[in-house]
Design a protein around this motif. Sequence first.
Motif, mmCIF file in Angstrom:
data_model
loop_
_atom_site.group_PDB
_atom_site.id
_atom_site.type_symbol
_atom_site.label_atom_id
_atom_site.label_comp_id
_atom_site.label_asym_id
_atom_site.label_seq_id
_atom_site.Cartn_x
_atom_site.Cartn_y
_atom_site.Cartn_z
ATOM 1 N N ALA A 47 -14.440 -28.258 -5.334
ATOM 2 C CA ALA A 47 -15.604 -28.017 -4.481
ATOM 3 C C ALA A 47 -15.718 -26.536 -4.140
ATOM 4 N N ALA A 48 -15.117 -25.691 -4.953
ATOM 5 C CA ALA A 48 -15.106 -24.255 -4.686
ATOM 6 C C ALA A 48 -16.470 -23.615 -4.871
ATOM 7 N N TRP A 49 -17.393 -24.309 -5.482
ATOM 8 C CA TRP A 49 -18.741 -23.780 -5.661
ATOM 9 C C TRP A 49 -19.372 -23.416 -4.323
ATOM 10 N N VAL A 50 -18.915 -24.031 -3.232
ATOM 11 C CA VAL A 50 -19.483 -23.717 -1.920
ATOM 12 C C VAL A 50 -19.208 -22.264 -1.522
ATOM 13 N N PHE A 51 -18.187 -21.649 -2.092
ATOM 14 C CA PHE A 51 -17.842 -20.264 -1.757
ATOM 15 C C PHE A 51 -18.577 -19.252 -2.636
ATOM 16 N N GLY A 52 -19.193 -19.711 -3.719
ATOM 17 C CA GLY A 52 -19.843 -18.798 -4.646
ATOM 18 C C GLY A 52 -18.828 -17.824 -5.222
ATOM 19 N N ASN A 53 -19.185 -16.547 -5.271
ATOM 20 C CA ASN A 53 -18.268 -15.508 -5.759
ATOM 21 C C ASN A 53 -17.569 -14.797 -4.613
ATOM 22 N N ARG A 54 -17.697 -15.307 -3.394
ATOM 23 C CA ARG A 54 -17.159 -14.620 -2.210
ATOM 24 C C ARG A 54 -15.656 -14.809 -2.049
ATOM 25 N N LEU A 55 -15.124 -15.952 -2.468
ATOM 26 C CA LEU A 55 -13.688 -16.227 -2.360
ATOM 27 C C LEU A 55 -13.134 -16.576 -3.732
ATOM 28 N N LEU A 56 -11.859 -16.285 -3.921
ATOM 29 C CA LEU A 56 -11.185 -16.701 -5.152
ATOM 30 C C LEU A 56 -9.822 -17.288 -4.804
ATOM 31 N N LEU A 57 -9.339 -18.138 -5.686
ATOM 32 C CA LEU A 57 -8.011 -18.733 -5.547
ATOM 33 C C LEU A 57 -7.080 -17.981 -6.492
ATOM 34 N N LEU A 58 -6.095 -17.316 -5.920
ATOM 35 C CA LEU A 58 -5.135 -16.549 -6.700
ATOM 36 C C LEU A 58 -3.878 -17.385 -6.892
ATOM 37 N N HIS A 59 -3.518 -17.613 -8.155
ATOM 38 C CA HIS A 59 -2.255 -18.266 -8.484
ATOM 39 C C HIS A 59 -1.247 -17.148 -8.701
ATOM 40 N N HIS A 60 -0.093 -17.241 -8.087
ATOM 41 C CA HIS A 60 0.934 -16.223 -8.291
ATOM 42 C C HIS A 60 2.292 -16.879 -8.252
ATOM 43 N N LYS A 61 3.263 -16.228 -8.867
ATOM 44 C CA LYS A 61 4.617 -16.759 -8.949
ATOM 45 C C LYS A 61 5.486 -16.073 -7.905
ATOM 46 N N GLY A 62 6.224 -16.870 -7.130
ATOM 47 C CA GLY A 62 7.126 -16.308 -6.129
ATOM 48 C C GLY A 62 8.149 -15.395 -6.784
ATOM 49 N N ARG A 63 8.285 -14.178 -6.259
ATOM 50 C CA ARG A 63 9.174 -13.202 -6.883
ATOM 51 C C ARG A 63 10.637 -13.569 -6.705
ATOM 52 N N VAL A 64 10.973 -14.361 -5.699
ATOM 53 C CA VAL A 64 12.349 -14.770 -5.455
ATOM 54 C C VAL A 64 12.595 -16.171 -6.001
ATOM 55 N N THR A 65 11.694 -17.100 -5.676
ATOM 56 C CA THR A 65 11.902 -18.502 -6.051
ATOM 57 C C THR A 65 11.402 -18.823 -7.449
ATOM 58 N N GLY A 66 10.417 -18.086 -7.930
ATOM 59 C CA GLY A 66 9.811 -18.398 -9.223
ATOM 60 C C GLY A 66 8.836 -19.561 -9.151
ATOM 61 N N LEU A 67 8.598 -20.086 -7.950
ATOM 62 C CA LEU A 67 7.674 -21.217 -7.785
ATOM 63 C C LEU A 67 6.230 -20.742 -7.811
ATOM 64 N N ASP A 68 5.341 -21.634 -8.261
ATOM 65 C CA ASP A 68 3.918 -21.329 -8.266
ATOM 66 C C ASP A 68 3.399 -21.337 -6.833
ATOM 67 N N ARG A 69 2.623 -20.327 -6.498
ATOM 68 C CA ARG A 69 2.033 -20.181 -5.165
ATOM 69 C C ARG A 69 0.535 -19.999 -5.321
ATOM 70 N N ARG A 70 -0.199 -20.307 -4.256
ATOM 71 C CA ARG A 70 -1.646 -20.143 -4.251
ATOM 72 C C ARG A 70 -2.084 -19.556 -2.919
ATOM 73 N N VAL A 71 -3.114 -18.720 -2.993
ATOM 74 C CA VAL A 71 -3.717 -18.179 -1.778
ATOM 75 C C VAL A 71 -5.195 -17.937 -2.061
ATOM 76 N N VAL A 72 -6.029 -18.203 -1.076
ATOM 77 C CA VAL A 72 -7.456 -17.930 -1.193
ATOM 78 C C VAL A 72 -7.721 -16.579 -0.538
ATOM 79 N N LEU A 73 -8.409 -15.703 -1.266
ATOM 80 C CA LEU A 73 -8.680 -14.348 -0.802
ATOM 81 C C LEU A 73 -10.165 -14.045 -0.900
ATOM 82 N N GLU A 74 -10.621 -13.159 -0.034
ATOM 83 C CA GLU A 74 -12.011 -12.734 -0.069
ATOM 84 C C GLU A 74 -12.186 -11.650 -1.123
ATOM 85 N N VAL A 75 -13.254 -11.751 -1.870
ATOM 86 C CA VAL A 75 -13.579 -10.764 -2.896
ATOM 87 C C VAL A 75 -14.353 -9.631 -2.226
#
Length: 168
Positions: A33-61
């Motif tokens: 349902a991310a279409w509600v944000f248009g191009n204003r927000l994005l979901l960044l997938h990143h890997k934990g530098r210590v744990t190596g686990l997949d992480r996610r954060v929503v950030l404003e463009v």
Amino acid sequence: MPDRQTTPNRPPLPVGWRRLIARLPIVLFRWRAAWVFGNRLLLLHHKGRVTGLDRRVVLEVVECDPADGNWTIASGFGPTAAWYLNLQAEPRTTIQVGNRHHAVTAHFLPSEAGAEIMARNGRRHPRLARRLCAFMGLPADGTDAGFRTAGRAIPFVRLDADTDARLR
């Protein structure tokens, strides 16, 4: 390492119900349902530098050019934000904008580029730029020079689409 809650020039991390509200957009991205944000927000997938686990954060463009395949984001919690440090350790990752996924490489912008970005953003969205400055405890006088000064203190990252890379 300084305490994450009391690092100078860094707003306190959200806790309790504020943290739940801050994490709610991740659920909307997961439900497609991310279409509600248009191009204003994005979901960044990143890997934990210590744990190596997949992480996610929503950030404003802050700025985007989908035609060229780049998005600029700012670290409102400064250079010690977990996602920022994780991207420094592994700059190749994926993002989701709307319901589209993109393989990207992070480029950390110098402070002068940040000053120019913040000045442009201040001219386009003065109220939003003043709120970002106030959130970070930076002077927010609403002038071009004030936004440039604030932009030098805010870490900016440009995410460039990898045109030859396959999505991971």
